[in-house]
Design an enzyme around this catalytic site. Sequence first.
Site, PDB file in Angstrom:
ATOM      1  N   ASP A 139      64.250 -77.387 -25.054  1.00 45.16           N
ATOM      2  CA  ASP A 139      63.662 -77.378 -26.394  1.00 45.16           C
ATOM      3  C   ASP A 139      64.250 -78.547 -27.177  1.00 45.16           C
ATOM      4  O   ASP A 139      65.342 -79.017 -26.865  1.00 45.16           O
ATOM      5  CB  ASP A 139      64.049 -76.085 -27.136  1.00 45.16           C
ATOM      6  CG  ASP A 139      63.263 -74.872 -26.667  1.00 45.16           C
ATOM      7  OD1 ASP A 139      62.283 -75.034 -25.931  1.00 45.16           O
ATOM      8  OD2 ASP A 139      63.644 -73.748 -27.048  1.00 45.16           O
ATOM      9  N   ARG A 189      56.679 -81.746 -23.069  1.00 48.68           N
ATOM     10  CA  ARG A 189      56.012 -80.769 -23.932  1.00 48.68           C
ATOM     11  C   ARG A 189      55.861 -81.397 -25.318  1.00 48.68           C
ATOM     12  O   ARG A 189      56.845 -81.624 -26.023  1.00 48.68           O
ATOM     13  CB  ARG A 189      56.849 -79.497 -24.045  1.00 48.68           C
ATOM     14  CG  ARG A 189      56.313 -78.551 -25.125  1.00 48.68           C
ATOM     15  CD  ARG A 189      57.335 -77.498 -25.499  1.00 48.68           C
ATOM     16  NE  ARG A 189      57.586 -76.610 -24.382  1.00 48.68           N
ATOM     17  CZ  ARG A 189      58.679 -75.849 -24.286  1.00 48.68           C
ATOM     18  NH1 ARG A 189      59.600 -75.891 -25.212  1.00 48.68           N
ATOM     19  NH2 ARG A 189      58.836 -75.059 -23.245  1.00 48.68           N
TER      20      ARG A 189
HETATM   21  P1  FDA Z   1      49.748 -76.134 -37.017  1.00 46.37           P
HETATM   22  O1  FDA Z   1      51.075 -75.756 -37.524  1.00 46.37           O
HETATM   23  O2  FDA Z   1      48.999 -77.257 -37.617  1.00 46.37           O
HETATM   24  O3  FDA Z   1      48.886 -74.871 -36.803  1.00 46.37           O
HETATM   25  C1  FDA Z   1      47.537 -74.903 -36.394  1.00 46.37           C
HETATM   26  C2  FDA Z   1      46.969 -73.491 -36.447  1.00 46.37           C
HETATM   27  O4  FDA Z   1      47.626 -72.684 -35.467  1.00 46.37           O
HETATM   28  C3  FDA Z   1      47.210 -72.764 -37.750  1.00 46.37           C
HETATM   29  O5  FDA Z   1      46.220 -73.055 -38.676  1.00 46.37           O
HETATM   30  C4  FDA Z   1      47.182 -71.325 -37.293  1.00 46.37           C
HETATM   31  O6  FDA Z   1      45.863 -70.890 -37.084  1.00 46.37           O
HETATM   32  C5  FDA Z   1      47.861 -71.385 -35.967  1.00 46.37           C
HETATM   33  N1  FDA Z   1      49.320 -71.179 -36.116  1.00 46.37           N
HETATM   34  C6  FDA Z   1      50.288 -72.144 -36.060  1.00 46.37           C
HETATM   35  N2  FDA Z   1      51.522 -71.601 -36.220  1.00 46.37           N
HETATM   36  C7  FDA Z   1      51.319 -70.286 -36.404  1.00 46.37           C
HETATM   37  C8  FDA Z   1      52.200 -69.197 -36.631  1.00 46.37           C
HETATM   38  N3  FDA Z   1      53.523 -69.355 -36.708  1.00 46.37           N
HETATM   39  N4  FDA Z   1      51.661 -67.964 -36.770  1.00 46.37           N
HETATM   40  C9  FDA Z   1      50.318 -67.774 -36.683  1.00 46.37           C
HETATM   41  N5  FDA Z   1      49.438 -68.773 -36.479  1.00 46.37           N
HETATM   42  C10 FDA Z   1      49.924 -70.010 -36.339  1.00 46.37           C
HETATM   43  N6  FDA Z   1      59.097 -77.104 -32.142  1.00 46.37           N
HETATM   44  C11 FDA Z   1      60.242 -77.822 -32.074  1.00 46.37           C
HETATM   45  O7  FDA Z   1      60.624 -78.441 -33.061  1.00 46.37           O
HETATM   46  N7  FDA Z   1      60.959 -77.855 -30.909  1.00 46.37           N
HETATM   47  C12 FDA Z   1      60.549 -77.209 -29.783  1.00 46.37           C
HETATM   48  O8  FDA Z   1      61.219 -77.274 -28.752  1.00 46.37           O
HETATM   49  C13 FDA Z   1      59.344 -76.456 -29.833  1.00 46.37           C
HETATM   50  N8  FDA Z   1      58.876 -75.776 -28.753  1.00 46.37           N
HETATM   51  C14 FDA Z   1      57.619 -75.219 -28.791  1.00 46.37           C
HETATM   52  C15 FDA Z   1      57.050 -74.700 -27.639  1.00 46.37           C
HETATM   53  C16 FDA Z   1      55.748 -74.235 -27.650  1.00 46.37           C
HETATM   54  C17 FDA Z   1      55.146 -73.691 -26.399  1.00 46.37           C
HETATM   55  C18 FDA Z   1      54.981 -74.277 -28.854  1.00 46.37           C
HETATM   56  C19 FDA Z   1      53.571 -73.800 -28.897  1.00 46.37           C
HETATM   57  C20 FDA Z   1      55.545 -74.751 -30.008  1.00 46.37           C
HETATM   58  C21 FDA Z   1      56.871 -75.226 -29.998  1.00 46.37           C
HETATM   59  N9  FDA Z   1      57.451 -75.732 -31.155  1.00 46.37           N
HETATM   60  C22 FDA Z   1      58.622 -76.419 -31.051  1.00 46.37           C
HETATM   61  C23 FDA Z   1      56.845 -75.459 -32.488  1.00 46.37           C
HETATM   62  C24 FDA Z   1      55.973 -76.600 -32.972  1.00 46.37           C
HETATM   63  O9  FDA Z   1      56.752 -77.722 -33.304  1.00 46.37           O
HETATM   64  C25 FDA Z   1      55.183 -76.186 -34.215  1.00 46.37           C
HETATM   65  O10 FDA Z   1      56.050 -75.886 -35.254  1.00 46.37           O
HETATM   66  C26 FDA Z   1      54.238 -75.014 -34.004  1.00 46.37           C
HETATM   67  O11 FDA Z   1      53.674 -75.024 -32.724  1.00 46.37           O
HETATM   68  C27 FDA Z   1      53.109 -75.032 -35.051  1.00 46.37           C
HETATM   69  O12 FDA Z   1      52.347 -76.190 -34.905  1.00 46.37           O
HETATM   70  P2  FDA Z   1      50.864 -76.238 -34.277  1.00 46.37           P
HETATM   71  O13 FDA Z   1      50.813 -77.371 -33.338  1.00 46.37           O
HETATM   72  O14 FDA Z   1      50.547 -74.927 -33.693  1.00 46.37           O
HETATM   73  O15 FDA Z   1      49.916 -76.641 -35.441  1.00 46.37           O
END
Ligand code: FDA
Length: 312
Positions: A139, A189
Amino acid sequence: MGPPMLSRTLLAASRSRKMRSAITGVPVTRRVVDRFVAGDNLDQASLVIGGLVSEGLRVTVDRLGEDTLDASDAAATRDAYVEMLKRFSDLGIAENTEVSLKLSALGQKLPKDAEKIAMENAVAIAEAARAAGTTMTLDMEDHTTVDATLGTLRELRADFPWVGVAIQAALFRTEGDITDLATAGSRVRLVKGAYMEPASVAHQEKHEVDKAYVRAMKTLMNSPAYPMIASHDQRMIDIAHKLIADAGREPDSYEFQMLHGIRTTEQRAIVASGEAMRVYVPFGDDWYGYFMRRLAERPANVMFFLNSLVKR
Ligand code: FDA
């Protein structure tokens, strides 16, 4: 305009001891936490993971914990990961179940010999992953840890070339890091970034982060690397599909990833379409930091949390 006030407040609270004891002290919090966290212990988590794998999902498991300041805690974390990998192997689910590690839970922030101890602990886990026939991914934590984490990654990859890493689109430095990592077989990732970062190192506007995410996807998709597209954002997923088609990538040359409990219907739809979806499953009692970052990502989660407090 920077990140919304509520998100900033929640991310600041995620680092506050006072808030930690206030929020973890409320019994009802647990029910809301359960939406994102697969139980307190390995037995509970194994049931959840077994269920996901039987539905055709892949999994990456995170034993919750971060910012360890004590070498014996770091060793306990290492031992828990080794035990966990043995369990997945015994259960016959290791092929589709890898692990995610936070180096700060393995010693990266210890006052003495931090990088050496984190490295030794990570090697022990990598050996257990290899014995189980699976992989692991580092991570990425806040920007002050990126150099150390990428240094550890480089060393680990000499012996365990399948070790993956999370890279955060929000950071300015990522464009360079992604180019360095876009080599054959390199498991990257791509995430947007979950930490509150200063304007000197990271994009502050969501649309800037999104644009950076798309640029990083392009670099990865047009390289021999193995991209792991970790996002719940449908726009990012749609753009990924276009890039996959343009690059003529086979379904076994990339995967999508989402967090446990978020967009679960979409997770299954991706599997049904013949593509790989890996779910990030955290478990354990040290869930505070993880939970607060999930609240910060989506105001609706805060409402869900507050409602459950009122309705108890
Ligand atoms: P965004 O935040 O723009 O969300 C898009 C849409 O997704 C939202 O409108 C909503 O519908 C849905 N959504 C997003 N988050 C949600 C929530 N918490 N609850 C409900 N719905 C939600 N970060 C990091 O800094 N270091 C890391 O090592 C990791 N590792 C990691 C692994 C995996 C498998 C994932 C999916 C994510 C991470 N992250 C992470 C977290 C990442 O940086 C980020 O904060 C979240 O994934 C939210 O960003 P999105 O890309 O989903 O888009």
